[in-house]
Design a protein around this motif. Sequence first.
Motif, PDB file in Angstrom:
ATOM      1  N   THR A 113      -1.555   6.606  -3.204  1.00 56.79           N
ATOM      2  CA  THR A 113      -1.709   5.955  -4.441  1.00 56.79           C
ATOM      3  C   THR A 113      -2.760   4.768  -4.326  1.00 56.79           C
ATOM      4  O   THR A 113      -3.659   4.728  -5.188  1.00 56.79           O
ATOM      5  CB  THR A 113      -0.340   5.190  -4.668  1.00 56.79           C
ATOM      6  OG1 THR A 113       0.526   6.416  -4.749  1.00 56.79           O
ATOM      7  CG2 THR A 113      -0.338   4.530  -6.000  1.00 56.79           C
ATOM      8  N   ASN A 114      -2.408   3.904  -3.517  1.00 55.81           N
ATOM      9  CA  ASN A 114      -3.628   2.888  -3.229  1.00 55.81           C
ATOM     10  C   ASN A 114      -4.084   2.734  -1.791  1.00 55.81           C
ATOM     11  O   ASN A 114      -3.239   2.576  -0.988  1.00 55.81           O
ATOM     12  CB  ASN A 114      -3.331   1.617  -4.082  1.00 55.81           C
ATOM     13  CG  ASN A 114      -2.308   0.822  -3.116  1.00 55.81           C
ATOM     14  OD1 ASN A 114      -1.364   1.559  -2.789  1.00 55.81           O
ATOM     15  ND2 ASN A 114      -2.206  -0.459  -2.943  1.00 55.81           N
ATOM     16  N   THR A 118       0.798  -1.213   0.032  1.00 57.68           N
ATOM     17  CA  THR A 118      -0.116  -0.073  -0.133  1.00 57.68           C
ATOM     18  C   THR A 118       1.024   1.376   0.085  1.00 57.68           C
ATOM     19  O   THR A 118       1.994   1.037   0.687  1.00 57.68           O
ATOM     20  CB  THR A 118      -0.927  -0.179   1.086  1.00 57.68           C
ATOM     21  OG1 THR A 118       0.026  -0.059   2.374  1.00 57.68           O
ATOM     22  CG2 THR A 118      -1.694  -1.223   1.369  1.00 57.68           C
ATOM     23  N   ILE A 150      -5.320  -3.171  -1.728  1.00 57.81           N
ATOM     24  CA  ILE A 150      -4.929  -4.082  -2.751  1.00 57.81           C
ATOM     25  C   ILE A 150      -5.777  -5.415  -2.992  1.00 57.81           C
ATOM     26  O   ILE A 150      -6.204  -5.697  -1.770  1.00 57.81           O
ATOM     27  CB  ILE A 150      -3.572  -4.384  -2.204  1.00 57.81           C
ATOM     28  CG1 ILE A 150      -2.839  -5.477  -3.334  1.00 57.81           C
ATOM     29  CG2 ILE A 150      -3.260  -4.662  -0.818  1.00 57.81           C
ATOM     30  CD1 ILE A 150      -1.537  -5.713  -3.337  1.00 57.81           C
ATOM     31  N   LEU A 156       2.278  -8.846  -9.604  1.00 58.27           N
ATOM     32  CA  LEU A 156       2.169  -7.657  -8.981  1.00 58.27           C
ATOM     33  C   LEU A 156       1.608  -6.347 -10.008  1.00 58.27           C
ATOM     34  O   LEU A 156       2.402  -5.679 -10.632  1.00 58.27           O
ATOM     35  CB  LEU A 156       3.093  -7.286  -8.050  1.00 58.27           C
ATOM     36  CG  LEU A 156       3.629  -8.216  -7.119  1.00 58.27           C
ATOM     37  CD1 LEU A 156       4.842  -7.732  -6.535  1.00 58.27           C
ATOM     38  CD2 LEU A 156       2.704  -8.039  -5.741  1.00 58.27           C
ATOM     39  N   ILE A 157       0.299  -6.344 -10.219  1.00 58.59           N
ATOM     40  CA  ILE A 157      -0.283  -5.398 -11.149  1.00 58.59           C
ATOM     41  C   ILE A 157      -0.215  -3.852 -10.549  1.00 58.59           C
ATOM     42  O   ILE A 157      -0.713  -3.580  -9.395  1.00 58.59           O
ATOM     43  CB  ILE A 157      -1.520  -5.597 -11.605  1.00 58.59           C
ATOM     44  CG1 ILE A 157      -1.499  -7.142 -12.315  1.00 58.59           C
ATOM     45  CG2 ILE A 157      -2.289  -4.677 -12.549  1.00 58.59           C
ATOM     46  CD1 ILE A 157      -2.987  -7.850 -12.681  1.00 58.59           C
ATOM     47  N   GLY A 158       0.438  -2.907 -11.214  1.00 59.39           N
ATOM     48  CA  GLY A 158       0.421  -1.663 -10.645  1.00 59.39           C
ATOM     49  C   GLY A 158       1.789  -1.231  -9.817  1.00 59.39           C
ATOM     50  O   GLY A 158       1.801  -0.552  -9.204  1.00 59.39           O
ATOM     51  N   TYR A 159       2.586  -2.194  -9.941  1.00 61.38           N
ATOM     52  CA  TYR A 159       3.826  -2.195  -9.112  1.00 61.38           C
ATOM     53  C   TYR A 159       5.073  -2.117 -10.124  1.00 61.38           C
ATOM     54  O   TYR A 159       5.245  -3.002 -10.943  1.00 61.38           O
ATOM     55  CB  TYR A 159       3.872  -3.283  -8.056  1.00 61.38           C
ATOM     56  CG  TYR A 159       2.919  -3.169  -6.976  1.00 61.38           C
ATOM     57  CD1 TYR A 159       3.360  -2.892  -5.881  1.00 61.38           C
ATOM     58  CD2 TYR A 159       1.846  -3.699  -7.196  1.00 61.38           C
ATOM     59  CE1 TYR A 159       2.434  -2.647  -5.042  1.00 61.38           C
ATOM     60  CE2 TYR A 159       0.926  -3.714  -6.379  1.00 61.38           C
ATOM     61  CZ  TYR A 159       1.192  -3.258  -5.063  1.00 61.38           C
ATOM     62  OH  TYR A 159       0.090  -3.259  -4.045  1.00 61.38           O
ATOM     63  N   VAL A 161       3.825  -3.781 -14.207  1.00 60.61           N
ATOM     64  CA  VAL A 161       3.307  -5.038 -13.511  1.00 60.61           C
ATOM     65  C   VAL A 161       4.471  -5.684 -13.532  1.00 60.61           C
ATOM     66  O   VAL A 161       5.584  -5.624 -14.298  1.00 60.61           O
ATOM     67  CB  VAL A 161       2.561  -6.164 -14.626  1.00 60.61           C
ATOM     68  CG1 VAL A 161       2.299  -7.580 -14.078  1.00 60.61           C
ATOM     69  CG2 VAL A 161       1.142  -5.531 -15.152  1.00 60.61           C
ATOM     70  N   ARG A 174      -4.250  -1.621  -8.023  1.00 61.89           N
ATOM     71  CA  ARG A 174      -3.107  -2.519  -7.710  1.00 61.89           C
ATOM     72  C   ARG A 174      -3.743  -3.727  -7.200  1.00 61.89           C
ATOM     73  O   ARG A 174      -4.800  -3.775  -6.624  1.00 61.89           O
ATOM     74  CB  ARG A 174      -2.335  -2.001  -6.517  1.00 61.89           C
ATOM     75  CG  ARG A 174      -1.538  -0.682  -6.944  1.00 61.89           C
ATOM     76  CD  ARG A 174      -0.974  -0.229  -5.908  1.00 61.89           C
ATOM     77  NE  ARG A 174       0.428   0.538  -6.367  1.00 61.89           N
ATOM     78  CZ  ARG A 174       1.312   1.103  -5.608  1.00 61.89           C
ATOM     79  NH1 ARG A 174       1.253   0.758  -4.142  1.00 61.89           N
ATOM     80  NH2 ARG A 174       2.339   1.416  -5.933  1.00 61.89           N
ATOM     81  N   ARG A 232       0.535   0.431 -17.910  1.00 62.25           N
ATOM     82  CA  ARG A 232       0.464   0.269 -16.241  1.00 62.25           C
ATOM     83  C   ARG A 232       1.600  -0.675 -15.967  1.00 62.25           C
ATOM     84  O   ARG A 232       1.694  -1.868 -16.606  1.00 62.25           O
ATOM     85  CB  ARG A 232      -0.915  -0.571 -15.991  1.00 62.25           C
ATOM     86  CG  ARG A 232      -1.104  -0.558 -14.331  1.00 62.25           C
ATOM     87  CD  ARG A 232      -2.174  -1.123 -13.831  1.00 62.25           C
ATOM     88  NE  ARG A 232      -3.190  -0.069 -14.076  1.00 62.25           N
ATOM     89  CZ  ARG A 232      -4.393  -0.043 -13.734  1.00 62.25           C
ATOM     90  NH1 ARG A 232      -4.852  -1.384 -12.889  1.00 62.25           N
ATOM     91  NH2 ARG A 232      -5.598   1.107 -14.110  1.00 62.25           N
TER      92      ARG A 232
END
Length: 458
Positions: free
Chosen positions: A348-349, A344, A352, A442-445, A405, A377, A403
């Motif tokens: 940003t998010n 987290t 999760i 890990l989507i968004g990382y 990943v 994310r 985005r």
Amino acid sequence: MQYLPIHFDTRGATILVVGGEAAAEAKLRTLLKTEAKIRVIAKSISPEISRWAAQNKLQHIEREFEASDLQGVSLVYAATEEDAYNGEIADMAAARQIPANAADYKDACRFITPALVDRAPVLVSIGTEGTSPALARALKADLETRLPPSTGNFAFKTKTLREKVKAILPDLADRQRFWAKIFSEKNLTEQLRLTSLELEAQVQAELDGEDTEAGKVLLVGAGPGDPDMLTTAARRALHAADVIVYDRLVSDGVMELGRREAEYIYVGKTPGEPSIGQQAINDILLQKASEGLLVVRLKSGDPLIFGRADEEIDALQAQGIPIQIIPGITSAAAAAAAIDASLTTRGTNKAISFLTGHDAKGFAEQDWASLARPGGRAAVYMGVGAARFIQGRLMLHGAEADRPVTVVENASRLNQIITYTTLKNLPEDIAAAGIKGPAILLIGYAERRAKTETRVAI
Ligand code: SAH
């Protein structure tokens, strides 16, 4: 035996500590647990000792040590930062028949303090007469993991039960046999974890002549693979197990820690191949626990995340088999740790999602619209085969093609592989890196810039 280990009664005693820095602090950490009055004499004291003084846990006298300070004290710790001076103080104490310890000056010590495993009222002291402090520390570390925090309570509870047992078994030899049975060696660690009520029930059942060999299933998280990422509770369970029922993704390193004499049953399911059904696994657990055995059901990561734990819990509870769950480090946490990413990030998010790429029906449908929103994310388990499907669904719902990943295969293991990519290139980059799983997407990382720069600088 040059040193006689004795347990000194500290009620009403005054213990003098000379010195206020690191050496004194180390001694005080143990001394403060006693019932003695603690007096510290030092011109200056460390912040930690000041805090204790402010809390009235000790009395601080702010000046140099004087011979008259030895009056009326029961023990002396000469713990200044000067070894020779510590020796002098110890000699002065000895001349007045007061036992003294001189920090870091063994020859001047009239007594030495052992390494201690403190589960008061149960105390295990370990001394090597100064031959090998490292061995003492290793023994201490070993015992620390084997004696659960509940050991002290267990002893208190035993004390209350002793009277009861004595009334029923007046003969000493009978009582000794009785308690030896209760403390049956094989499962001593497990035994020490019993609650007061469980112990009482066991003692009562034993007194009533019932069969007390009740089985139990421990649902244990094996973590992502690195044995160092096991919890202490998981290690203990592995040491105590009669039967270990394990999955495909439990690493060899973790399996090494299982009790040698245990029975090992593999129940791994390989994706796309015929394998043992859930019902058969439930049956094994039920069968072994009903034989009175301690069954460790070992699942990779955390047992409660994509581990079909509830089916096993339901089946066992329906038959009245006691279960206990020992959580583990889930692979998404290990994957994030592998890339130095916080799961987290403030601003940003706020959430999760932990998703599975597959479910019983095939590729798993998710709330794609919400995941596709900017900043979405997710950590995807079992997502390697579903990568193209996930990419398609997210982009269909408007997720940006660029985005980031990150794919982490075999997180925490020696063969760990990390691939940084984007949604657009996800399936191709997974194939190019030869990633077959187990892996977390890990989507968004993204890769941390700082980390990239360090790598370039090297
Ligand atoms: N209970 C497990 C998940 C079991 S589902 C946990 O909490 O981690 C199996 C999936 O877990 C695999 O398909 C993979 O996505 C993930 N997984 C397990 N071990 C992993 C590891 N060491 N590295 C990356 N992913 C792993």
